[in-house]
Motif scaffolding. Structure first.
Motif, short mmCIF file in Angstrom:
data_model
loop_
_atom_site.label_atom_id
_atom_site.label_comp_id
_atom_site.label_asym_id
_atom_site.label_seq_id
_atom_site.Cartn_x
_atom_site.Cartn_y
_atom_site.Cartn_z
N THR A 71 0.81 -1.22 0.00
CA THR A 71 0.00 0.00 0.00
C THR A 71 0.84 1.27 0.00
OG1 THR A 71 -0.17 0.12 2.42
CG2 THR A 71 -1.84 -1.21 1.24
N GLN A 72 2.16 1.14 -0.05
CA GLN A 72 3.03 2.31 -0.04
C GLN A 72 3.48 2.75 -1.42
OE1 GLN A 72 3.37 3.94 2.99
NE2 GLN A 72 1.83 2.38 3.41
N ASP A 73 3.19 1.94 -2.43
CA ASP A 73 3.62 2.22 -3.79
C ASP A 73 2.47 1.85 -4.74
OD1 ASP A 73 5.99 2.52 -5.86
OD2 ASP A 73 4.96 0.64 -6.36
N ILE A 74 2.09 2.77 -5.61
CA ILE A 74 0.94 2.55 -6.48
C ILE A 74 1.14 1.35 -7.40
CG2 ILE A 74 -0.46 3.54 -8.33
CD1 ILE A 74 0.18 6.33 -7.07
N ARG A 77 -0.63 10.80 -11.61
CA ARG A 77 -0.90 11.18 -10.22
C ARG A 77 -1.05 12.69 -10.09
NH1 ARG A 77 2.82 10.16 -4.81
NH2 ARG A 77 1.46 11.40 -3.46
N GLN A 133 -3.07 13.48 -3.90
CA GLN A 133 -3.44 12.27 -3.16
C GLN A 133 -4.30 11.31 -3.96
OE1 GLN A 133 -1.83 11.87 -0.12
NE2 GLN A 133 -0.90 13.68 -1.03
N CYS A 182 -6.48 6.26 -4.11
CA CYS A 182 -6.34 7.46 -3.29
C CYS A 182 -5.39 7.16 -2.14
CB CYS A 182 -7.69 7.96 -2.76
SG CYS A 182 -8.39 6.95 -1.45
N HIS A 183 -4.74 8.21 -1.66
CA HIS A 183 -3.84 8.10 -0.53
C HIS A 183 -4.56 8.67 0.68
CE1 HIS A 183 -0.24 8.66 1.97
NE2 HIS A 183 0.21 7.64 1.26
N GLU A 184 -4.74 7.84 1.67
CA GLU A 184 -5.48 8.22 2.87
C GLU A 184 -4.91 7.45 4.05
OE1 GLU A 184 -10.17 8.60 3.86
OE2 GLU A 184 -9.54 6.64 3.14
N ARG A 199 -1.50 5.54 3.45
CA ARG A 199 -1.39 4.41 2.52
C ARG A 199 -2.24 4.66 1.28
NH1 ARG A 199 -5.11 -0.63 3.79
NH2 ARG A 199 -5.06 -0.57 1.53
N TRP A 200 -1.97 3.87 0.22
CA TRP A 200 -2.77 3.90 -1.00
C TRP A 200 -3.86 2.84 -0.92
CZ3 TRP A 200 -2.59 7.69 -4.38
CH2 TRP A 200 -1.44 8.48 -4.43
N TRP A 201 -5.03 3.19 -1.44
CA TRP A 201 -6.20 2.30 -1.49
C TRP A 201 -6.70 2.23 -2.93
CZ3 TRP A 201 -8.34 0.41 3.12
CH2 TRP A 201 -7.97 1.06 4.29
#
Length: 156
Positions: free
Chosen positions: A16-19, A98, A101, A131-133, A136-138
């Motif tokens: 979740t730290q890298d798209i 990108r 966020q 999205c980054h929330e 982390r990325w989701w």
């Protein structure tokens, strides 16, 4: 006695730290031999709690429709397919756009009955919004379509 949640595995957190890694992790979750359990716990962790998936469907008469799933509906829909079929979906190309966020990922894929198999089950593209929330990325939304006659595979 209280139920303590199991710790989140470090590789899941790293996903979740890298798209790009996030998208490849989703492919890994849904891939495997027929009847093998898929890693639905990891899949759920990668998805935003309100994530949606949209599958395009081409009817026999050529008309189209969209089938929309939340995470649990998607799992229920594909579970019978994965129970009966070898299915390995592998990313073949990726483009990330990108802004702050949010990001959009174009991801091309091939589906095969085994890694490295010369047999191509299908090929297509995923349009994935992330999205980054909360650090982390989701994955928020995934929309996909498969290559077919009349639909060129020249996305990028």
């Amino acid at each position: 006695m209280t139920d303590t949640p199991a710790p989140i595995p470090a590789p899941w957190i790293a996903d979740t730290q890298d798209i790009g890694r996030l998208v490849r992790a989703v492919y890994a979750c849904i891939s495997g031999p027929a009847g093998a359990p898929r890693d639905w716990a990891r899949f759920r962790y990668l998805m935003h709690p309100r994530a949606l998936s949209l599958r395009t469907v081409i009817e026999a008469d050529g008309s189209t429709r969209a089938v929309v799933f939340d995470v649990e509906q998607y799992i229920a829909d594909v579970a019978p397919l994965f129970a009966d079929n070898d299915f390995f979906e592998v990313e073949t190309d990726q483009r990330i756009e990108r802004f702050g966020q949010i990001a959009h990922v174009w991801s091309k894929y091939d589906a095969r009955p085994a890694p490295g198999s010369p047999v191509l089950l299908k090929r297509g593209a995923n349009s994935i919004q992330v999205c980054h929330e909360h650090g982390r990325w989701w994955v928020v939304c995934t929309v996909w379509d498969n290559e077919r006659e009349g639909l060129a595979f020249d996305l990028f």
